[in-house]
Design an enzyme around this catalytic site. Structure first.
Site, short mmCIF file in Angstrom:
data_model
loop_
_atom_site.label_atom_id
_atom_site.label_comp_id
_atom_site.label_asym_id
_atom_site.label_seq_id
_atom_site.Cartn_x
_atom_site.Cartn_y
_atom_site.Cartn_z
CG HIS A 150 99.52 68.69 36.40
ND1 HIS A 150 98.28 68.93 35.84
CD2 HIS A 150 99.63 69.53 37.45
CE1 HIS A 150 97.66 69.87 36.55
NE2 HIS A 150 98.46 70.26 37.52
N GLY A 152 105.19 69.47 32.84
CA GLY A 152 106.24 69.55 31.85
C GLY A 152 105.95 68.62 30.69
CB THR A 154 109.38 64.13 27.24
OG1 THR A 154 109.42 64.16 28.66
CG2 THR A 154 110.65 63.50 26.71
CG ASP A 268 107.50 57.01 41.51
OD1 ASP A 268 106.62 56.27 42.00
OD2 ASP A 268 107.29 57.81 40.59
CD GLU A 504 136.38 38.73 64.04
OE1 GLU A 504 136.18 39.53 64.98
OE2 GLU A 504 137.51 38.55 63.53
CD GLU A 544 126.99 41.11 85.00
OE1 GLU A 544 128.22 41.20 85.19
OE2 GLU A 544 126.38 40.02 85.00
#
Length: 593
Positions: A150, A152, A154, A268, A504, A544
């Site tokens: 819409h 541009g 290529t 997308d 850890e 706490e």
């Protein structure tokens, strides 16, 4: 359930509510004939053809320059009845329309999406200079048009100079006349910046050059001649075998993991945006169209709705999302590959959005009974509506359905985020996580070990801050600097003075939310609580516990039932709730500067 060849409807498409026909009568458009309603590349200026390269068939917060998009808070658990109204307002602003469509929901900041994107543009002309080379005609010989969108088109071109002399390339031509707002100008600038910063991954389209003249911006990229993934799905009658689907999904996840580590969210992902390099059946795929993409810092959230309706994640519609939204889209693509139908379908955009928010994918009808349990588990862990429970791309690559001991596992940014949270946690919270780590299944441990090994531990089997820094910088591209990904290392500074062993590290890098998505979560939690009772549970008051969770006094009642009245320690319910924490809505909203 609509078939995969139903007409595609875009979230940010040309029409706010597209005309959806019966899926059996309305095939998806090929690259050569872009449909009215396919997603434009982010804005009125950034969009070119729906597929800017050759087809095998015949002839997305989108940041503003001011980065101040406000987040909208909803009083209801879901967005308003028609989420498409938000998109209509976005399109009106991006395309420079003077008034939003009837029924649009007014946005904060005077209705302006992206805060400042359109303000003052009637008083002064837009600066449409990009600093790109002005010698396009000298360097490239333009050929025939191979796609049109819409805003541009290529074309093929042949390089006349430079390292790629004589090579055919694809040129995305974006008209400056269509750049009617500051947002649209910035969209083009950012798309080129992302392509240039990320270029180099085997599954990412190569960026060669960007040029401009008084009328157009020219983005020169690799020419992919094998057509869209969508074309190949259709040529197979809408279905892939599991083995063939795995080949496709691994390539998608590989490039998505790469983008996410660099601090880029695509926004997308869909079959139309994956092209094959050649027409060979074994051709590599390339992801294209970064017109909706954005840089995102660790722990930040985007908030405007972009993408394509069938592939949009629930949290995007809630306007608070991050890289997990791409993972949802990968899940939708995988679902289509395996069964030929979209998991969420309706005849209107609003109906699609409601299905995304409320419906569950269908795993009962044919062909699902014949598909492996591993594949279905894989999909459930990608299409979880709670983004915190979804696998990352790196985790998905090591899931039993895709696992390959010969494949290199990518570094996962989630590890850095979880270690950051662990280092800031209280001793009581660390004890709870340590107990949970002892109950991990072997499948989960495989992922943790792979990430630990990527850090290249010292001879004593421990890692330090330098290991974390090395693993990031080894994979760094210019995109990392733009997204300020390396800033997360400052949160790991405590590791400058000590080292972390594997046990850890295991406690630091597990996500209770992701574990809760497993079928065996109850057994894992029960076993973990037994360890916690032996080594970590202690007498704790309501005050706490509330302070541990950073709750205000008014919210103390939330944790009252978590403590056993018999001995004043955490109950099993309290332990699982404590692991997850209390999420205060809006506490991590991204506010653009």
């Amino acid at each position: 359930m609509g078939q995969c060849y139903a007409k595609n409807v875009s979230v940010a498409g040309d029409d706010a509510v597209a005309d959806i026909h019966d899926p059996a009568q309305s095939p998806l458009p090929s690259a050569a004939t872009p449909a009215k309603g396919t997603t434009p590349s982010r804005s009125s200026s950034a969009a070119a053809a729906a597929s800017p390269w050759l087809s095998s068939l015949p002839a997305d917060v989108a940041p503003s320059p001011a980065r101040s998009t406000p987040r909208r808070f909803f009083r209801r658990p879901f967005p308003p009845p028609s989420p498409a109204k938000h998109i209509k307002a976005v399109l009106a602003r991006r395309q420079g329309q003077p008034k939003p469509s009837e029924g649009t929901i007014p946005e904060e900041d005077g209705g302006r999406i992206g805060g400042g994107g359109g303000g003052g543009e009637g008083d002064r002309p837009l600066d449409k200079t990009f600093g790109y080379g002005k010698n396009f005609g000298d360097k490239y010989e333009l050929g025939k048009e191979i796609g049109r969108g819409h805003f541009g088109h290529t074309c093929l071109a042949r390089a006349k100079k430079g390292e790629i002399t004589g090579q055919l390339v694809a040129v995305k031509i974006i008209s400056k006349a269509k750049m009617t707002t500051a947002i649209s100008v910035e969209d083009v600038r950012r798309e080129v910046k992302i392509l240039k910063a990320l270029s180099g991954h085997a599954n990412l389209v190569k960026f060669y050059d960007a040029c401009e003249d008084a009328f157009n911006v020219y983005v020169i990229m690799e020419l992919c001649e094998g057509g869209e993934l969508l074309d190949r799905i259709l040529s197979r009658g809408g279905r892939y075998t599991e083995e063939d689907a795995k080949v496709i999904v691994v390539q998608i996840l590989s490039v998505v993991a790469f983008c996410h580590l660099q601090g880029v969210v695509h926004r997308d992902l869909k079959p139309e945006n994956f092209l094959f390099s050649t027409r060979s059946e074994n051709s590599h795929m390339k992801v294209i169209d970064f017109g909706l993409s954005d840089f995102i810092r660790p722990d930040e959230r985007l908030n405007d709705i972009v993408g394509s309706a069938y592939y949009v994640a629930p949290e995007v519609l809630h306007r608070s999302y991050s890289t997990e939204a791409d993972i949802w889209s990968v899940g939708v693509i995988t679902y289509i590959l395996l069964c030929g139908s979209r998991p969420f379908w309706a005849r209107t955009e609003s109906g699609i959005f409601r299905a995304v928010l409320r419906a569950d994918p269908n795993f009962d009808d044919s062909p699902w009974p014949a598909i492996s349990s591993e594949a279905k588990d894989f999909l459930r862990r990608l299409l979880n509506k709670d983004y915190r429970k979804r696998m990352t791309a790196a985790q998905a690559l090591i899931h039993p359905w895709l696992r390959d001991e010969q494949r290199q596992v990518p570094v996962d940014m989630l590890v850095y985020k979880l270690v950051k949270a662990y280092l800031r946690a209280t001793p009581f919270k660390r004890a709870a996580l340590k107990a949970l780590s002892k109950a991990l299944t072997e499948d989960e441990l495989i992922y943790v070990r792979s990430q630990f090994n990527l850090l290249e531990p010292h001879k004593d089997g421990c890692v330090s801050l330098e290991n974390f820094r090395m693993a990031l910088t080894k994979n760094a591209t210019p995109a990392m600097k733009e997204a300020r990904v390396l800033d997360i290392l400052s949160a790991l500074q405590p590791l400058s003075y000590r080292r972390m062993n594997f046990d850890e590290f295991c406690a630091a890098t597990i996500s209770p939310f992701q574990l809760e998505a497993l079928e065996g979560w109850e057994q894992i939690a029960s076993t973990a609580f037994e360890y916690f009772e032996q080594e970590g549970n202690r007498v704790i008051t309501i005050e706490e516990l509330a302070q541990e969770m950073k709750l205000a006094p008014a919210a103390y009642s939330i944790v009252r039932d978590w403590i056993r009245p018999t001995d004043g320690k955490l109950s099993f319910l309290g332990y699982t709730k404590f692991l997850h924490g209390v999420t205060m809505r809006g506490s991590n909203t991204r506010h653009r500067r």
